[in-house]
Enzyme design. Structure first.
Site, PDB file in Angstrom:
ATOM      1  N   LYS A   1      -0.260  -0.311  -2.048  1.00  0.00           N
ATOM      2  CA  LYS A   1       1.025  -0.083  -1.359  1.00  0.00           C
ATOM      3  C   LYS A   1       2.089  -1.047  -1.872  1.00  0.00           C
ATOM      4  O   LYS A   1       3.203  -0.644  -2.200  1.00  0.00           O
ATOM      5  CB  LYS A   1       0.834  -0.273   0.148  1.00  0.00           C
ATOM      6  CG  LYS A   1       2.108  -0.578   0.923  1.00  0.00           C
ATOM      7  CD  LYS A   1       1.803  -0.875   2.381  1.00  0.00           C
ATOM      8  CE  LYS A   1       2.988  -1.406   3.143  1.00  0.00           C
ATOM      9  NZ  LYS A   1       3.268  -2.836   2.947  1.00  0.00           N
TER      10      LYS A   1
ATOM     11  N   ARG B   1       9.882  -2.074   4.707  1.00  0.00           N
ATOM     12  CA  ARG B   1      10.354  -3.382   4.273  1.00  0.00           C
ATOM     13  C   ARG B   1      10.922  -3.326   2.857  1.00  0.00           C
ATOM     14  O   ARG B   1      11.972  -3.879   2.548  1.00  0.00           O
ATOM     15  CB  ARG B   1       9.138  -4.326   4.278  1.00  0.00           C
ATOM     16  CG  ARG B   1       9.473  -5.764   3.988  1.00  0.00           C
ATOM     17  CD  ARG B   1      10.103  -6.373   5.200  1.00  0.00           C
ATOM     18  NE  ARG B   1      10.753  -7.629   4.909  1.00  0.00           N
ATOM     19  CZ  ARG B   1      11.776  -8.081   5.608  1.00  0.00           C
ATOM     20  NH1 ARG B   1      12.264  -7.388   6.618  1.00  0.00           N
ATOM     21  NH2 ARG B   1      12.312  -9.227   5.324  1.00  0.00           N
TER      22      ARG B   1
ATOM     23  N   ASP C   1       7.181  -4.184   8.882  1.00  0.00           N
ATOM     24  CA  ASP C   1       6.380  -4.654   9.997  1.00  0.00           C
ATOM     25  C   ASP C   1       7.078  -5.741  10.786  1.00  0.00           C
ATOM     26  O   ASP C   1       7.643  -6.675  10.229  1.00  0.00           O
ATOM     27  CB  ASP C   1       5.032  -5.145   9.483  1.00  0.00           C
ATOM     28  CG  ASP C   1       4.111  -3.980   9.252  1.00  0.00           C
ATOM     29  OD1 ASP C   1       4.373  -2.905   9.819  1.00  0.00           O
ATOM     30  OD2 ASP C   1       3.144  -4.139   8.507  1.00  0.00           O
TER      31      ASP C   1
ATOM     32  N   ARG D   1      11.620 -12.504   9.409  1.00  0.00           N
ATOM     33  CA  ARG D   1      11.436 -12.212   7.980  1.00  0.00           C
ATOM     34  C   ARG D   1      12.790 -12.330   7.271  1.00  0.00           C
ATOM     35  O   ARG D   1      13.386 -11.331   6.867  1.00  0.00           O
ATOM     36  CB  ARG D   1      10.834 -10.818   7.784  1.00  0.00           C
ATOM     37  CG  ARG D   1       9.503 -10.632   8.488  1.00  0.00           C
ATOM     38  CD  ARG D   1       8.881  -9.273   8.216  1.00  0.00           C
ATOM     39  NE  ARG D   1       8.262  -9.221   6.899  1.00  0.00           N
ATOM     40  CZ  ARG D   1       7.606  -8.156   6.433  1.00  0.00           C
ATOM     41  NH1 ARG D   1       7.507  -7.061   7.169  1.00  0.00           N
ATOM     42  NH2 ARG D   1       7.062  -8.178   5.238  1.00  0.00           N
TER      43      ARG D   1
ATOM     44  N   ASP E   1      -2.169 -10.221   5.370  1.00  0.00           N
ATOM     45  CA  ASP E   1      -2.370  -8.796   5.701  1.00  0.00           C
ATOM     46  C   ASP E   1      -3.835  -8.469   5.980  1.00  0.00           C
ATOM     47  O   ASP E   1      -4.152  -7.348   6.376  1.00  0.00           O
ATOM     48  CB  ASP E   1      -1.881  -7.912   4.541  1.00  0.00           C
ATOM     49  CG  ASP E   1      -0.405  -8.086   4.260  1.00  0.00           C
ATOM     50  OD1 ASP E   1       0.283  -8.738   5.061  1.00  0.00           O
ATOM     51  OD2 ASP E   1       0.068  -7.573   3.226  1.00  0.00           O
TER      52      ASP E   1
ATOM     53  N   ILE F   1       1.556 -17.972   7.049  1.00  0.00           N
ATOM     54  CA  ILE F   1       2.679 -17.184   6.507  1.00  0.00           C
ATOM     55  C   ILE F   1       3.511 -16.616   7.662  1.00  0.00           C
ATOM     56  O   ILE F   1       4.735 -16.723   7.675  1.00  0.00           O
ATOM     57  CB  ILE F   1       2.163 -16.014   5.625  1.00  0.00           C
ATOM     58  CG1 ILE F   1       1.119 -16.497   4.625  1.00  0.00           C
ATOM     59  CG2 ILE F   1       3.324 -15.271   4.958  1.00  0.00           C
ATOM     60  CD1 ILE F   1       1.622 -17.195   3.409  1.00  0.00           C
TER      61      ILE F   1
HETATM   62  C1  LIG Z   1       6.193  -4.934   0.693  1.00  0.00           C
HETATM   63  C2  LIG Z   1       5.398  -6.176   0.552  1.00  0.00           C
HETATM   64  O1  LIG Z   1       4.997  -6.560  -0.538  1.00  0.00           O
HETATM   65  N1  LIG Z   1       5.103  -6.808   1.687  1.00  0.00           N
HETATM   66  C3  LIG Z   1       4.287  -8.005   1.634  1.00  0.00           C
HETATM   67  C4  LIG Z   1       5.187  -9.177   1.329  1.00  0.00           C
HETATM   68  O2  LIG Z   1       6.216  -9.214   2.310  1.00  0.00           O
HETATM   69  P1  LIG Z   1       7.494 -10.114   2.028  1.00  0.00           P
HETATM   70  O3  LIG Z   1       7.833 -10.039   0.570  1.00  0.00           O
HETATM   71  O4  LIG Z   1       8.521  -9.710   3.009  1.00  0.00           O
HETATM   72  O5  LIG Z   1       6.927 -11.551   2.347  1.00  0.00           O
HETATM   73  P2  LIG Z   1       7.303 -12.947   1.648  1.00  0.00           P
HETATM   74  O6  LIG Z   1       6.271 -13.296   0.636  1.00  0.00           O
HETATM   75  O7  LIG Z   1       8.713 -12.865   1.196  1.00  0.00           O
HETATM   76  O8  LIG Z   1       7.216 -13.934   2.884  1.00  0.00           O
HETATM   77  C5  LIG Z   1       6.482 -15.149   2.821  1.00  0.00           C
HETATM   78  C6  LIG Z   1       7.084 -16.154   3.771  1.00  0.00           C
HETATM   79  O9  LIG Z   1       8.356 -16.576   3.285  1.00  0.00           O
HETATM   80  C7  LIG Z   1       9.350 -16.420   4.270  1.00  0.00           C
HETATM   81  N2  LIG Z   1      10.614 -16.034   3.572  1.00  0.00           N
HETATM   82  C8  LIG Z   1      10.592 -15.018   2.676  1.00  0.00           C
HETATM   83  C9  LIG Z   1      11.740 -14.647   1.999  1.00  0.00           C
HETATM   84  C10 LIG Z   1      12.937 -15.352   2.253  1.00  0.00           C
HETATM   85  O10 LIG Z   1      13.990 -15.070   1.679  1.00  0.00           O
HETATM   86  N3  LIG Z   1      12.908 -16.350   3.170  1.00  0.00           N
HETATM   87  C11 LIG Z   1      11.767 -16.713   3.847  1.00  0.00           C
HETATM   88  O11 LIG Z   1      11.815 -17.621   4.682  1.00  0.00           O
HETATM   89  C12 LIG Z   1       8.815 -15.331   5.190  1.00  0.00           C
HETATM   90  O12 LIG Z   1       9.396 -15.396   6.470  1.00  0.00           O
HETATM   91  C13 LIG Z   1       7.320 -15.626   5.181  1.00  0.00           C
HETATM   92  O13 LIG Z   1       7.012 -16.642   6.094  1.00  0.00           O
HETATM   93  O14 LIG Z   1       4.414 -10.374   1.345  1.00  0.00           O
HETATM   94  C14 LIG Z   1       3.858 -10.674   2.647  1.00  0.00           C
HETATM   95  C15 LIG Z   1       3.174 -12.026   2.552  1.00  0.00           C
HETATM   96  O15 LIG Z   1       2.103 -11.966   1.677  1.00  0.00           O
HETATM   97  C16 LIG Z   1       2.906  -9.543   3.059  1.00  0.00           C
HETATM   98  O16 LIG Z   1       2.513  -9.758   4.381  1.00  0.00           O
HETATM   99  C17 LIG Z   1       3.586  -8.183   2.966  1.00  0.00           C
HETATM  100  O17 LIG Z   1       2.616  -7.155   3.060  1.00  0.00           O
HETATM  101  C1  LIG Z   2       3.510  -6.643   6.255  1.00  0.00           C
HETATM  102  C2  LIG Z   2       3.178  -5.565   5.563  1.00  0.00           C
HETATM  103  O1  LIG Z   2       3.996  -4.641   5.066  1.00  0.00           O
HETATM  104  P1  LIG Z   2       5.603  -4.645   4.901  1.00  0.00           P
HETATM  105  O2  LIG Z   2       5.962  -5.904   4.171  1.00  0.00           O
HETATM  106  O3  LIG Z   2       5.827  -3.431   4.075  1.00  0.00           O
HETATM  107  O4  LIG Z   2       6.177  -4.559   6.265  1.00  0.00           O
HETATM  108  C3  LIG Z   2       1.760  -5.231   5.254  1.00  0.00           C
HETATM  109  O5  LIG Z   2       1.535  -4.389   4.365  1.00  0.00           O
HETATM  110  O6  LIG Z   2       0.839  -5.777   5.903  1.00  0.00           O
END
Ligand SMILES: CC(=O)N[C@H]1[C@@H](OP(=O)(O)OP(=O)(O)OC[C@H]2O[C@@H](n3ccc(=O)[nH]c3=O)[C@H](O)[C@@H]2O)O[C@H](CO)[C@@H](O)[C@@H]1O
Ligand SMILES: C=C(OP(=O)(O)O)C(=O)O
Length: 422
Positions: A19, A89, A113, A118, A303, A325
């Site tokens: 995904k 997302r 989610d 986020r 996840d 996380i």
């Molecule tokens: C579509 C996708 O790939 N989703 C995944 C992606 O979400 P996603 O890319 O949204 O998650 P991130 O790796 O960015 O988030 C990691 C951490 O960094 C923080 N953060 C992130 C960006 C930012 O600009 N500022 C900030 O503070 C977030 O709140 C979180 O605590 O990685 C997450 C962490 O492995 C997974 O749970 C999700 O399944």
């Molecule tokens: C948090 C998840 O997805 P998304 O970042 O797409 O919301 C997930 O796949 O567990």
């Protein structure tokens, strides 16, 4: 989703494409100057919603039998459908790819989610470093690089999958060289870079914390990109096979992507038989408790903490999860309690105690992986479990009802109209 619990599971299941690769690859496709084709595409709601977003930009896409064709050659700038944007997302990847393609983008904030805060500050920081101005108006972000995008050095304040991918998407056709430091190292980022490099991009260092991108003028696809196996779907089936399987073979797995997870299952006492691209889960009756701390890759994935909780409830003692996380990612906890599970969440720590039996209940999937935990618990429980908001499960689990029933589960989706597309 309606589950009649109590069946033991056996047989074989094949994992679909990841995904979190797919949802980055589809927005990346609009950077190409040719049609592109993806193979092993999971049949999940996020894909269908991304196709709606592509259509709004006059980008034709066709999805059949795991093959997704996308033709971005007639792309136009257009207002993107906010309902589809908010349904997932990864719609935020259109920020990076539209910036890369048109040097501007206007999008509503993404959904996805509901797992605690986020923020996207690191994404915006990367776009600014590359030469874009960022303005926010209510729920809308407008990005504009009037003088084009230029290479830059970007140090990420924290390791972020999404910000790393968005920086790559914006930099891949920018002028000059970009260096992303403290980059995320998830396999899905490597998959995205493989797709882009095969079209002529110059991205080096993916899989390490320093990624170097030298911008190119054009990206042209010559072959089909086969998406890597979904390590989170794999972990989910590993957990359910250990909890209630009489021997389950899981095909299309990349064991190297799952080491943090399989090592914990082995610590619990599951004698996994790991082959090059498949894992056999034998019938297991006694489980030891474990401690899990979620971390960026290659650490234990956030996840996968929820899908492991039903298995933890079988262990002879207390298991502990600390999600570093997303400390507020506990939507599964009150719902699992309704099914009789001895599980509690306090101050960022989840404790799962031994639970002799689970019973069916009316519960709600607050997010995708909470839904996965409830599905496994429902399969283990006596009686009927009704999981409301099952659309959250279908966001990311490829043909899950069909796959579970082939393993001799008894699962159905009652009302497909509750499943929201667009
Ligand atoms: C579509 C996708 O790939 N989703 C995944 C992606 O979400 P996603 O890319 O949204 O998650 P991130 O790796 O960015 O988030 C990691 C951490 O960094 C923080 N953060 C992130 C960006 C930012 O600009 N500022 C900030 O503070 C977030 O709140 C979180 O605590 O990685 C997450 C962490 O492995 C997974 O749970 C999700 O399944
Ligand atoms: C948090 C998840 O997805 P998304 O970042 O797409 O919301 C997930 O796949 O567990």
């Amino acid at each position: 989703m309606i589950i009649q619990g109590g069946n033991r599971l056996s047989g074989e299941v094949t994992i679909g494409g990841a995904k979190n690769s797919t949802v980055a690859l589809i927005p990346a496709a609009i950077l190409a100057d040719t049609p592109v084709q993806f193979d092993t595409v999971p049949d999940i709601l996020d894909v269908h919603n991304l196709m709606i977003i592509l259509k709004s930009m006059n980008v034709k896409s066709e999805f059949s039998h795991g093959v997704l064709d996308i033709d971005p050659t007639q792309i136009i700038e257009a207002e993107l459908p906010s309902k589809a944007i908010k349904s997932l997302r990864a719609s935020y990847y259109f920020m990076g790819s539209l910036l890369g393609r048109f040097h501007r983008a206007t999008l509503t904030f993404p959904g996805g989610d509901n797992i605690g805060p986020r923020p996207i500050d690191q994404h915006l920081k990367a776009f600014k470093a590359l030469g874009a101005t960022v303005s926010e108006n209510g729920g809308t972000v407008h990005l504009e690089a009037q003088n084009g995008l230029h290479g830059a050095r970007i140090f990420m304040d924290m390791v972020s999958v999404g910000a790393t991918i968005n920086a790559i998407l914006a930099a891949v056709r920018a002028e000059g060289t970009t260096v992303i430091e403290n980059a995320a190292r998830e396999p899905e980022i490597i998959d995205l870079a493989t797709f882009l490099n095969n079209m002529g991009a110059k991205i080096r260092g993916v899989g390490t914390d320093t990624i170097r991108i030298t911008g190119v003028n054009t990206l042209q696809s010559m072959n089909t990109h086969t998406i890597i196996a979904d390590r989170i779907e794999s972990g989910t089936y590993l957990s359910l096979a250990a909890a209630l399987g009489d021997g389950v073979m899981i095909h299309n797995v990349i064991p190297e992507h799952l080491e943090s997870f399989t090592s914990k299952m082995i610590e619990m006492g599951v004698d996994l038989q790991i082959d090059s691209d498949r894992i056999f889960v034998p019938k297991t009756t006694r489980f030891k408790p474990i401690h899990v701390k979620t971390m960026p890759y290659p650490g234990f994935a956030t996840d996968l903490q929820q899908p492991l909780t039903p298995l933890m409830s079988l262990a002879e003692g207390d298991s502990v999860i600390v999600d570093t996380i997303y400390p507020k990612r506990v939507k599964h906890v009150p719902e699992l309690q309704k099914m009789g599970m001895q599980i509690e969440a306090h101050d960022g720590t989840i404790v799962v105690k031994h639970t002799a039996t689970l019973h069916g209940a009316n519960v709600s999937a607050g997010e995708i992986r909470a839904g996965a935990a409830l599905t496994i618990a429902g399969l283990m429980a006596d009686g009927t479990t009704v999981i409301n908001n099952a659309g959250n499960i279908l966001r990311g689990y490829d043909r899950i009802v069909w796959k579970l029933n082939r393993l001799h589960a008894n699962v159905s989706i009652e009302d497909d109209s509750s499943v929201k597309i667009g």
